[in-house]
Design an enzyme around this catalytic site. Structure first.
Site, short mmCIF file in Angstrom:
data_model
loop_
_atom_site.label_atom_id
_atom_site.label_comp_id
_atom_site.label_asym_id
_atom_site.label_seq_id
_atom_site.Cartn_x
_atom_site.Cartn_y
_atom_site.Cartn_z
N VAL A 1 13.49 36.56 13.11
CA VAL A 1 12.83 36.22 13.94
C VAL A 1 13.27 36.02 15.26
O VAL A 1 14.30 35.27 15.30
CB VAL A 1 11.98 34.81 13.47
CG1 VAL A 1 10.77 34.27 14.65
CG2 VAL A 1 11.67 35.01 12.00
N GLY B 1 12.41 20.02 15.13
CA GLY B 1 12.90 21.04 15.59
C GLY B 1 11.81 21.88 16.45
O GLY B 1 11.64 23.19 16.55
N TYR C 1 25.43 29.35 5.35
CA TYR C 1 24.13 29.48 6.00
C TYR C 1 23.30 29.74 4.70
O TYR C 1 22.10 28.99 4.56
CB TYR C 1 24.00 30.53 7.10
CG TYR C 1 22.35 30.20 7.56
CD1 TYR C 1 21.84 29.29 8.11
CD2 TYR C 1 21.45 31.53 7.29
CE1 TYR C 1 20.54 29.31 8.40
CE2 TYR C 1 20.55 31.54 7.56
CZ TYR C 1 19.77 30.49 8.34
OH TYR C 1 18.28 30.39 8.83
N ARG D 1 16.46 17.19 19.58
CA ARG D 1 17.43 16.70 20.46
C ARG D 1 17.29 16.54 21.89
O ARG D 1 17.60 15.84 22.56
CB ARG D 1 18.82 16.72 19.76
CG ARG D 1 19.07 16.62 18.47
CD ARG D 1 20.45 17.41 18.02
NE ARG D 1 20.26 18.76 18.25
CZ ARG D 1 21.04 19.76 17.85
NH1 ARG D 1 22.27 19.46 17.49
NH2 ARG D 1 20.63 21.00 17.99
N ASP E 1 18.22 13.02 16.09
CA ASP E 1 19.07 14.21 15.50
C ASP E 1 19.01 14.11 13.73
O ASP E 1 19.07 12.99 13.27
CB ASP E 1 20.59 13.81 15.76
CG ASP E 1 21.39 14.95 15.11
OD1 ASP E 1 21.17 15.58 14.23
OD2 ASP E 1 22.56 15.13 15.81
N THR F 1 11.52 22.07 19.97
CA THR F 1 12.01 22.21 21.29
C THR F 1 12.07 23.72 21.37
O THR F 1 12.21 24.14 22.75
CB THR F 1 13.13 21.47 21.68
OG1 THR F 1 14.35 21.98 20.72
CG2 THR F 1 13.23 20.11 21.60
P1 NDP Z 1 15.78 27.93 17.41
O1 NDP Z 1 17.11 27.80 17.53
O2 NDP Z 1 15.03 28.78 18.21
O3 NDP Z 1 15.08 26.60 17.12
C1 NDP Z 1 15.83 25.65 16.26
C2 NDP Z 1 15.28 24.16 16.36
O4 NDP Z 1 15.82 23.26 15.63
C3 NDP Z 1 15.28 23.65 17.79
O5 NDP Z 1 14.10 23.07 18.29
C4 NDP Z 1 16.44 22.64 17.74
O6 NDP Z 1 16.11 21.55 18.56
C5 NDP Z 1 16.08 22.20 16.32
N1 NDP Z 1 17.54 21.40 15.88
C6 NDP Z 1 18.61 21.91 15.62
N2 NDP Z 1 19.30 21.04 15.12
C7 NDP Z 1 18.61 19.76 15.08
C8 NDP Z 1 19.11 18.62 14.69
N3 NDP Z 1 20.27 18.42 14.30
N4 NDP Z 1 18.32 17.64 14.78
C9 NDP Z 1 16.81 17.80 15.50
N5 NDP Z 1 16.48 19.08 15.59
C10 NDP Z 1 17.38 20.16 15.66
O7 NDP Z 1 15.74 28.60 16.12
P2 NDP Z 1 14.28 29.09 14.91
O8 NDP Z 1 13.02 28.63 15.63
O9 NDP Z 1 14.48 30.36 14.51
O10 NDP Z 1 14.77 28.22 13.73
C11 NDP Z 1 13.92 27.31 13.14
C12 NDP Z 1 14.17 27.37 11.70
O11 NDP Z 1 13.74 28.94 10.76
C13 NDP Z 1 15.68 26.78 11.09
O12 NDP Z 1 15.39 26.14 9.83
C14 NDP Z 1 15.98 28.32 10.68
O13 NDP Z 1 17.11 28.32 9.82
C15 NDP Z 1 14.98 29.17 10.20
N6 NDP Z 1 14.60 30.45 10.21
C16 NDP Z 1 14.97 31.22 11.35
C17 NDP Z 1 15.09 32.56 11.33
C18 NDP Z 1 15.22 33.49 12.31
O14 NDP Z 1 15.70 34.57 12.25
N7 NDP Z 1 15.09 33.00 13.75
C19 NDP Z 1 14.78 33.26 9.93
C20 NDP Z 1 14.53 32.48 8.95
C21 NDP Z 1 14.43 31.11 8.87
P3 NDP Z 1 17.17 20.78 19.43
O15 NDP Z 1 18.45 21.72 19.66
O16 NDP Z 1 16.60 20.37 20.78
O17 NDP Z 1 17.78 19.48 18.61
C1 8X3 Z 2 17.53 33.72 9.39
C2 8X3 Z 2 17.82 35.05 8.91
O1 8X3 Z 2 18.95 37.17 8.08
O2 8X3 Z 2 19.94 35.58 10.01
O3 8X3 Z 2 17.41 32.89 8.55
O4 8X3 Z 2 19.76 34.89 7.55
S1 8X3 Z 2 19.14 35.83 8.65
#
Ligand code: NDP
Ligand code: 8X3
Length: 255
Positions: free
Chosen positions: A189, A12, A156, A37, A63, A14
């Site tokens: 975040v 992930g 989630y 992806r 994926d 990207t």
């Molecule tokens: P983004 O949506 O900015 O990034 C998510 C990334 O995950 C993208 O690069 C996307 O790439 C990739 N991804 C999603 N599904 C797939 C798949 N099936 N195969 C491969 N890659 C995949 O979100 P964040 O950077 O915020 O999230 C990153 C992680 O942090 C996640 O696990 C999220 O649950 C976790 N997180 C986020 C928080 C927040 O508040 N933002 C807080 C706590 C945890 P592409 O679409 O190109 O495949």
């Molecule tokens: C992402 C943070 O608060 O949306 O994991 O669940 S929250």
């Protein structure tokens, strides 16, 4: 002294936290395998990391939900990329914010398939390269949603509680191979996360981060880099990180 020139595999990459991690580790001199992806974004990131930091970068478009794609991609890595030092299991998403009795079944399935099964597949595919060398570090992205369940968070929260549990069980079973396992649990975040959760609704996504200063992807990358830069005998097992305006998954102080 912090080791450089390591091989770091980030799922992930990207967008958001994964992309910020790629930039942070590359800036420090590590070589990076980037996954996602969206191939166009991976290529753009590869080019910028190579140009800005003069490190090696390998793109793996797959994926994480697709077991065949995961194992084929990982097993076909060129030999010089197989000595993976750090795996950052970051790919993940939330879909929807609905009451349990109204939520969309496909949303539930996609979250479980990505956040839980995807993480398991990638870890299981990469681990033989680590156990063979009796070294390695797996860093799993959990969430405050693993620590407290919140209204309309249902599956989630379940998926991130599973990441928490998987991290604990991995740490036990991988003790014999001296493999570190760190679970990082961020609060809000500001990334594309909310836009994905609200299926492109920009107003709802922006509201998620209104009235307080949220964490940035760079804050999390900095923290992850820290956990990956400690002496070889030290492992941070579990780390919860929030903005100062957030106490846990539920309580915020918003203006
Ligand atoms: P983004 O949506 O900015 O990034 C998510 C990334 O995950 C993208 O690069 C996307 O790439 C990739 N991804 C999603 N599904 C797939 C798949 N099936 N195969 C491969 N890659 C995949 O979100 P964040 O950077 O915020 O999230 C990153 C992680 O942090 C996640 O696990 C999220 O649950 C976790 N997180 C986020 C928080 C927040 O508040 N933002 C807080 C706590 C945890 P592409 O679409 O190109 O495949
Ligand atoms: C992402 C943070 O608060 O949306 O994991 O669940 S929250």
């Amino acid at each position: 002294m912090v080791q450089t020139n390591r091989t770091v595999f980030i799922t992930g990459a990207t967008s958001g936290i994964g992309k910020a991690c790629a930039e942070k580790f590359a800036a420090a001199g590590d070589n990076i395998i980037i996954n996602g992806r969206r191939a166009d974004r991976l290529t753009a990131l590869k080019n910028s990391l190579q140009k800005d930091f003069n490190v090696k970068v390998f793109e793996l478009v797959f994926d994480v939900q697709n077991k065949e794609e995961v194992f084929t991609a990982v097993n076909n890595l060129p030999e010089e990329w197989k000595a993976i030092d750090i795996l950052i299991n970051n790919a993940g998403l939330a879909l929807g914010r609905d009451y349990f009795d109204e939520a969309d079944l496909t949303d539930w399935e996609t979250m479980l398939q990505t956040n839980v099964n995807g993480l398991l597949y990638v870890s299981r595919a990469v681990l033989p390269f680590m156990t063979k060398r009796n070294t390695g570090h797996i860093i799993n992205l959990g969430s405050v949603a693993a620590k407290e369940m919140y209204e309309k968070g249902n599956v989630y929260c379940v998926s991130k509680a599973a990441v928490d549990a998987i991290s604990k069980t991995m740490r036990i079973d991988l003790l014999q191979h001296r493999i570190k396992v760190t679970a990082i649990h961020p609060g809000a975040v500001e990334t594309e996360f909310a836009l994905v959760r609200f299926k492109g609704d920009k107003t709802k996504a922006a509201d998620t981060y209104k009235g307080y200063v949220p964490l940035t992807a760079a804050d999390i990358a900095e923290t992850i880099y820290y956990t990956a830069s400690l002496p070889s005998h030290v492992c941070i097992n579990d780390l919860v990180i929030t903005a100062v305006s957030q106490a846990n998954a539920i309580y915020f102080k918003k203006d």
